[in-house]
Design a protein around this motif. Structure first.
Motif, PDB file in Angstrom:
ATOM      1  N   LYS A   1      -1.970 -43.158 -53.538  1.00  0.00           N
ATOM      2  CA  LYS A   1      -1.766 -41.748 -53.192  1.00  0.00           C
ATOM      3  C   LYS A   1      -0.494 -41.570 -52.375  1.00  0.00           C
ATOM      4  O   LYS A   1      -0.349 -42.154 -51.333  1.00  0.00           O
ATOM      5  N   PRO A   2       0.420 -40.724 -52.838  1.00  0.00           N
ATOM      6  CA  PRO A   2       1.618 -40.477 -52.061  1.00  0.00           C
ATOM      7  C   PRO A   2       1.411 -39.417 -51.005  1.00  0.00           C
ATOM      8  O   PRO A   2       2.208 -39.264 -50.109  1.00  0.00           O
ATOM      9  N   ASP A  65       4.525 -35.171 -49.505  1.00  0.00           N
ATOM     10  CA  ASP A  65       5.504 -36.194 -49.879  1.00  0.00           C
ATOM     11  C   ASP A  65       6.227 -35.872 -51.187  1.00  0.00           C
ATOM     12  O   ASP A  65       7.430 -36.099 -51.314  1.00  0.00           O
ATOM     13  N   LEU A  66       5.489 -35.364 -52.179  1.00  0.00           N
ATOM     14  CA  LEU A  66       6.120 -35.036 -53.456  1.00  0.00           C
ATOM     15  C   LEU A  66       7.164 -33.935 -53.273  1.00  0.00           C
ATOM     16  O   LEU A  66       8.251 -33.998 -53.854  1.00  0.00           O
ATOM     17  N   SER A  67       6.832 -32.946 -52.479  1.00  0.00           N
ATOM     18  CA  SER A  67       7.776 -31.865 -52.198  1.00  0.00           C
ATOM     19  C   SER A  67       9.005 -32.390 -51.462  1.00  0.00           C
ATOM     20  O   SER A  67      10.145 -32.019 -51.769  1.00  0.00           O
ATOM     21  N   PRO A  91      10.839 -44.110 -45.856  1.00  0.00           N
ATOM     22  CA  PRO A  91       9.424 -44.248 -45.522  1.00  0.00           C
ATOM     23  C   PRO A  91       8.613 -44.667 -46.740  1.00  0.00           C
ATOM     24  O   PRO A  91       8.886 -44.242 -47.863  1.00  0.00           O
ATOM     25  N   LYS A  92       7.623 -45.513 -46.503  1.00  0.00           N
ATOM     26  CA  LYS A  92       6.823 -46.036 -47.603  1.00  0.00           C
ATOM     27  C   LYS A  92       6.150 -44.928 -48.391  1.00  0.00           C
ATOM     28  O   LYS A  92       6.022 -45.002 -49.620  1.00  0.00           O
ATOM     29  N   ARG A  93       5.720 -43.882 -47.718  1.00  0.00           N
ATOM     30  CA  ARG A  93       5.052 -42.778 -48.400  1.00  0.00           C
ATOM     31  C   ARG A  93       5.995 -42.059 -49.357  1.00  0.00           C
ATOM     32  O   ARG A  93       5.607 -41.684 -50.470  1.00  0.00           O
ATOM     33  N   LEU A  94       7.261 -41.861 -48.941  1.00  0.00           N
ATOM     34  CA  LEU A  94       8.226 -41.224 -49.831  1.00  0.00           C
ATOM     35  C   LEU A  94       8.581 -42.140 -50.990  1.00  0.00           C
ATOM     36  O   LEU A  94       8.786 -41.690 -52.118  1.00  0.00           O
ATOM     37  N   GLU A  95       8.654 -43.426 -50.705  1.00  0.00           N
ATOM     38  CA  GLU A  95       8.921 -44.392 -51.777  1.00  0.00           C
ATOM     39  C   GLU A  95       7.833 -44.316 -52.844  1.00  0.00           C
ATOM     40  O   GLU A  95       8.110 -44.301 -54.043  1.00  0.00           O
TER      41      GLU A  95
END
Length: 238
Positions: A1-2, A65-67, A91-95
């Motif tokens: 999950k991002p 994050d998707l936005s 950031p790992k989440r954006l990656e």
């Protein structure tokens, strides 16, 4: 999950095979291909709509994050280069969100998700059983496929294209490299349902001209190559 509180960015591991990041893209796509091949048409339709609404539609939200990924300037994201990110810390989440967008466009452009695409036949069903039930099943399947094709086309025109149009505006404003993926998918839809797309984009002549230009270039490449070029770009990104 991002996105969401449970997003950890941890990769899934199958028998020691890492599927995360750009290096795992080819392996991930093989997994997607296998899953799509074993789906029926109704499942493919549901997956298409869900990906468009949840992932692409999620990228249109004001936060998440998707936005955030869609608003990154080109110097901060390079999804088509071997060095995927700049020297800045990503950031790992954006990656993870970047990979979600890349994979989503790849799946949506795949011929394997198209309603009516032939799925694998059950290897345990013998020839006699196929002969006995073939005519009846074929007639029922043809009717069902025709109905799902109409539903699929309706979703494309009334749900997915509006999402793509709005997302295109966001990506253009940030000059995002993901704009290329979006236009490839729009081009695929245009080549598949040209008349319907032209009708629904009558109020957006600029986008329609872009798609018609890309369509002409596509036909020129077909002619110059001397062979058929598949509409669906379902090959793994080189």
């Amino acid at each position: 999950k991002p996105t969401g509180e449970t997003g950890t960015g941890v990769a899934v591991d199958f028998d020691g095979t890492m599927l995360c990041g750009k290096l795992g893209y080819h392996k991930r796509f093989e997994v997607y291909r296998m899953m799509l091949t074993n789906m029926n048409d109704q499942q493919k339709l549901e997956v298409t709509v869900r990906l468009a609404k949840v992932v692409l539609g999620g990228a249109l939200e004001t936060n998440g994050d998707l936005s955030a990924v869609c608003k990154l300037p080109p110097q901060d994201i390079h999804p088509n280069e071997e060095d995927y990110y700049t020297k800045k810390t990503c950031p790992k989440r954006l990656e993870s969100a970047m990979h979600v967008l890349t994979d989503t466009f790849a799946i949506l452009k795949s011929s394997h998700i198209k309603v009516g695409h032939k799925s694998s036949v059950d290897p345990e069903q013998d020839d006699d059983a196929l002969e006995q039930t073939g005519a009846k099943v074929d007639q029922r399947n043809l009717y069902k496929t025709s109905l799902l094709n109409k539903i699929s086309r309706k979703h494309l025109m009334e749900t997915i294209i509006p999402i793509l149009r709005n997302l295109k505006t966001v990506l253009e404003s940030s000059r995002s490299p993901f704009l290329k993926d979006l236009m490839h998918y729009l081009g695929y839809i245009f080549r598949s349902f040209k008349a319907e797309v032209k009708e629904h984009l009558a109020s957006d002549p600029t986008l329609l001209q872009e798609l018609e230009y890309d369509f002409r270039k596509h036909r020129q490449r077909e002619t110059s190559s001397g062979k058929y070029v598949r509409i669906a770009d379902d090959d793994v990104r080189k």
